[in-house]
Design a protein around this motif. Structure first.
Motif, PDB file in Angstrom:
ATOM      1  N   HIS A  36       0.822  -1.212   0.000  1.00 17.31           N
ATOM      2  CA  HIS A  36       0.000   0.000   0.000  1.00 17.31           C
ATOM      3  C   HIS A  36       0.856   1.261   0.000  1.00 17.31           C
ATOM      4  O   HIS A  36       0.359   2.356   0.299  1.00 17.31           O
ATOM      5  CB  HIS A  36      -0.934  -0.024   1.211  1.00 17.31           C
ATOM      6  CG  HIS A  36      -1.881  -1.184   1.199  1.00 17.31           C
ATOM      7  ND1 HIS A  36      -3.043  -1.187   0.463  1.00 17.31           N
ATOM      8  CD2 HIS A  36      -1.805  -2.412   1.782  1.00 17.31           C
ATOM      9  CE1 HIS A  36      -3.658  -2.352   0.614  1.00 17.31           C
ATOM     10  NE2 HIS A  36      -2.923  -3.109   1.402  1.00 17.31           N
ATOM     11  N   THR A  61      -7.159  -0.164   8.798  1.00 17.46           N
ATOM     12  CA  THR A  61      -8.057   0.598   7.926  1.00 17.46           C
ATOM     13  C   THR A  61      -8.358   1.985   8.513  1.00 17.46           C
ATOM     14  O   THR A  61      -8.510   2.952   7.767  1.00 17.46           O
ATOM     15  CB  THR A  61      -9.374  -0.159   7.692  1.00 17.46           C
ATOM     16  OG1 THR A  61      -9.972  -0.488   8.965  1.00 17.46           O
ATOM     17  CG2 THR A  61      -9.124  -1.451   6.929  1.00 17.46           C
ATOM     18  N   ARG A  62      -8.409   2.068   9.833  1.00 15.02           N
ATOM     19  CA  ARG A  62      -8.714   3.346  10.485  1.00 15.02           C
ATOM     20  C   ARG A  62      -7.532   4.313  10.427  1.00 15.02           C
ATOM     21  O   ARG A  62      -7.681   5.492  10.083  1.00 15.02           O
ATOM     22  CB  ARG A  62      -9.114   3.108  11.941  1.00 15.02           C
ATOM     23  CG  ARG A  62      -9.472   4.376  12.707  1.00 15.02           C
ATOM     24  CD  ARG A  62      -9.866   4.072  14.137  1.00 15.02           C
ATOM     25  NE  ARG A  62      -8.725   3.577  14.925  1.00 15.02           N
ATOM     26  CZ  ARG A  62      -8.618   2.320  15.346  1.00 15.02           C
ATOM     27  NH1 ARG A  62      -9.539   1.429  15.062  1.00 15.02           N
ATOM     28  NH2 ARG A  62      -7.567   1.955  16.072  1.00 15.02           N
ATOM     29  N   LYS A  65      -6.085   4.739   6.348  1.00 17.00           N
ATOM     30  CA  LYS A  65      -7.042   5.228   5.350  1.00 17.00           C
ATOM     31  C   LYS A  65      -6.897   4.536   3.998  1.00 17.00           C
ATOM     32  O   LYS A  65      -6.947   5.174   2.948  1.00 17.00           O
ATOM     33  CB  LYS A  65      -6.890   6.745   5.161  1.00 17.00           C
ATOM     34  CG  LYS A  65      -6.798   7.561   6.433  1.00 17.00           C
ATOM     35  CD  LYS A  65      -8.033   7.425   7.312  1.00 17.00           C
ATOM     36  CE  LYS A  65      -7.912   8.324   8.548  1.00 17.00           C
ATOM     37  NZ  LYS A  65      -8.991   8.103   9.510  1.00 17.00           N
ATOM     38  N   ILE A  66      -6.709   3.231   4.006  1.00 17.57           N
ATOM     39  CA  ILE A  66      -6.579   2.513   2.740  1.00 17.57           C
ATOM     40  C   ILE A  66      -7.955   2.102   2.231  1.00 17.57           C
ATOM     41  O   ILE A  66      -8.929   2.061   2.973  1.00 17.57           O
ATOM     42  CB  ILE A  66      -5.688   1.264   2.893  1.00 17.57           C
ATOM     43  CG1 ILE A  66      -6.322   0.283   3.890  1.00 17.57           C
ATOM     44  CG2 ILE A  66      -4.280   1.640   3.305  1.00 17.57           C
ATOM     45  CD1 ILE A  66      -5.694  -1.078   3.862  1.00 17.57           C
ATOM     46  N   ASN A  67      -7.996   1.773   0.963  1.00 21.06           N
ATOM     47  CA  ASN A  67      -9.264   1.424   0.317  1.00 21.06           C
ATOM     48  C   ASN A  67      -9.515  -0.081   0.441  1.00 21.06           C
ATOM     49  O   ASN A  67      -9.590  -0.803  -0.554  1.00 21.06           O
ATOM     50  CB  ASN A  67      -9.245   1.853  -1.150  1.00 21.06           C
ATOM     51  CG  ASN A  67     -10.608   1.698  -1.799  1.00 21.06           C
ATOM     52  OD1 ASN A  67     -11.642   1.786  -1.135  1.00 21.06           O
ATOM     53  ND2 ASN A  67     -10.615   1.460  -3.104  1.00 21.06           N
ATOM     54  N   MET A  68      -9.618  -0.552   1.671  1.00 26.73           N
ATOM     55  CA  MET A  68      -9.924  -1.953   1.957  1.00 26.73           C
ATOM     56  C   MET A  68     -10.830  -2.006   3.177  1.00 26.73           C
ATOM     57  O   MET A  68     -10.721  -1.175   4.079  1.00 26.73           O
ATOM     58  CB  MET A  68      -8.656  -2.772   2.264  1.00 26.73           C
ATOM     59  CG  MET A  68      -7.721  -2.991   1.091  1.00 26.73           C
ATOM     60  SD  MET A  68      -6.238  -3.938   1.572  1.00 26.73           S
ATOM     61  CE  MET A  68      -6.930  -5.611   1.678  1.00 26.73           C
ATOM     62  N   THR A  69     -11.713  -2.985   3.195  1.00 32.49           N
ATOM     63  CA  THR A  69     -12.504  -3.229   4.399  1.00 32.49           C
ATOM     64  C   THR A  69     -11.671  -4.053   5.381  1.00 32.49           C
ATOM     65  O   THR A  69     -10.659  -4.664   5.003  1.00 32.49           O
ATOM     66  CB  THR A  69     -13.788  -4.000   4.073  1.00 32.49           C
ATOM     67  OG1 THR A  69     -13.433  -5.315   3.606  1.00 32.49           O
ATOM     68  CG2 THR A  69     -14.604  -3.275   3.010  1.00 32.49           C
ATOM     69  N   GLN A  72     -11.374  -7.573   4.183  1.00 37.37           N
ATOM     70  CA  GLN A  72     -10.381  -7.752   3.116  1.00 37.37           C
ATOM     71  C   GLN A  72      -8.959  -7.765   3.666  1.00 37.37           C
ATOM     72  O   GLN A  72      -8.105  -8.502   3.181  1.00 37.37           O
ATOM     73  CB  GLN A  72     -10.542  -6.639   2.069  1.00 37.37           C
ATOM     74  CG  GLN A  72     -11.798  -6.764   1.228  1.00 37.37           C
ATOM     75  CD  GLN A  72     -12.054  -5.542   0.362  1.00 37.37           C
ATOM     76  OE1 GLN A  72     -11.714  -4.406   0.721  1.00 37.37           O
ATOM     77  NE2 GLN A  72     -12.663  -5.760  -0.811  1.00 37.37           N
TER      78      GLN A  72
END
Length: 225
Positions: A36, A61-62, A65-69, A72
């Motif tokens: 990432h 993710t928090r 700020k990546i585009n993954m749940t 995932q």
């Protein structure tokens, strides 16, 4: 120190205790961050080592700020983990001798690990010790992992023994703290990945500590008691 003759069963940690895998997790963290375009923060591996899978995924993710749940993230880490466990990670010294020692004293045992089930079963099978375990209990069945006594208590139930009759074998301070708080006798074995300041506390907390499992066998052998 407990008397091994009063022990009916044992709950065995896997990473850092039976297999030499803790350094691998640092590599997985670096690879995942690199995917990432990120550099892992200093000490991140030790920080997330104390988290559950869900907590780690939510944290990543928090904070980044990546585009993954979170789901995932868990899936991707699991894929990377499996590569190492299925093909690379070695067994730690004297594991077979330690299991033989437990067998010779009629002590049944199973695995309690925060690792993914697929990876845990793959490495244990490759190393030839999966079929020796009564069960493999993972954080997928007990999401709280070892932050609460739930996993240790469930393992002792599966082994049909009470906490005071069930030996917990670990290398990690926070896991030992959880086991001790629930009334389990404990063994701690050295692992190079454990920070020195934590190792000192581990030695103070555990009923028995050893630099390897051979030393553990020597210390708990009933012939010495």
């Amino acid at each position: 120190m407990f008397d091994i003759r009063n022990i009916k069963s044992a709950v065995l940690d896997m990473d850092g205790t039976l297999i030499d895998s803790m350094g691998i997790w640092h590599e997985i963290d670096k690879r995942f961050f690199a995917e990432h375009g990120l550099t892992p923060p200093e000490g991140i591996s030790n920080q997330v080592n104390k988290m559950t899978m869900q907590e780690w995924a939510d944290y990543f993710t928090r904070e980044f700020k990546i585009n993954m749940t979170s789901e995932q993230v868990i899936q991707r880490i699991g894929q990377m983990c499996y590569e190492y466990y299925a093909e690379i990670i070695p067994i730690k010294p004297y594991v077979t001798e330690f299991l033989d020692f437990l067998d010779s004293h009629g002590i049944t045992y199973g695995i309690a690990t925060a690792t993914y089930r697929k990876s845990a079963e793959a490495v244990l099978k490759r190393l030839g010790i999966l079929n020796r375990m009564q069960f493999v209990l993972t954080a997928e069945e007990v999401p709280s992992s070892k932050k609460t006594p739930e996993m240790f208590l469930k393992a002792s139930q599966l082994l049909n023994s009470s906490p005071r009759e069930t030996l917990v074998v670990e290398d990690s301070l926070h896991c030992l703290e959880t086991a001790v708080s629930a009334g389990f006798p404990t063994i701690a074995v050295h692992d190079d990945a454990v920070p020195a300041h934590e190792e000192k506390n581990i030695q103070l907390l555990a009923d028995v500590w050893g630099c390897d499992l051979k030393e553990i066998i020597e210390k708990i052998n009933p012939e010495r008691l």
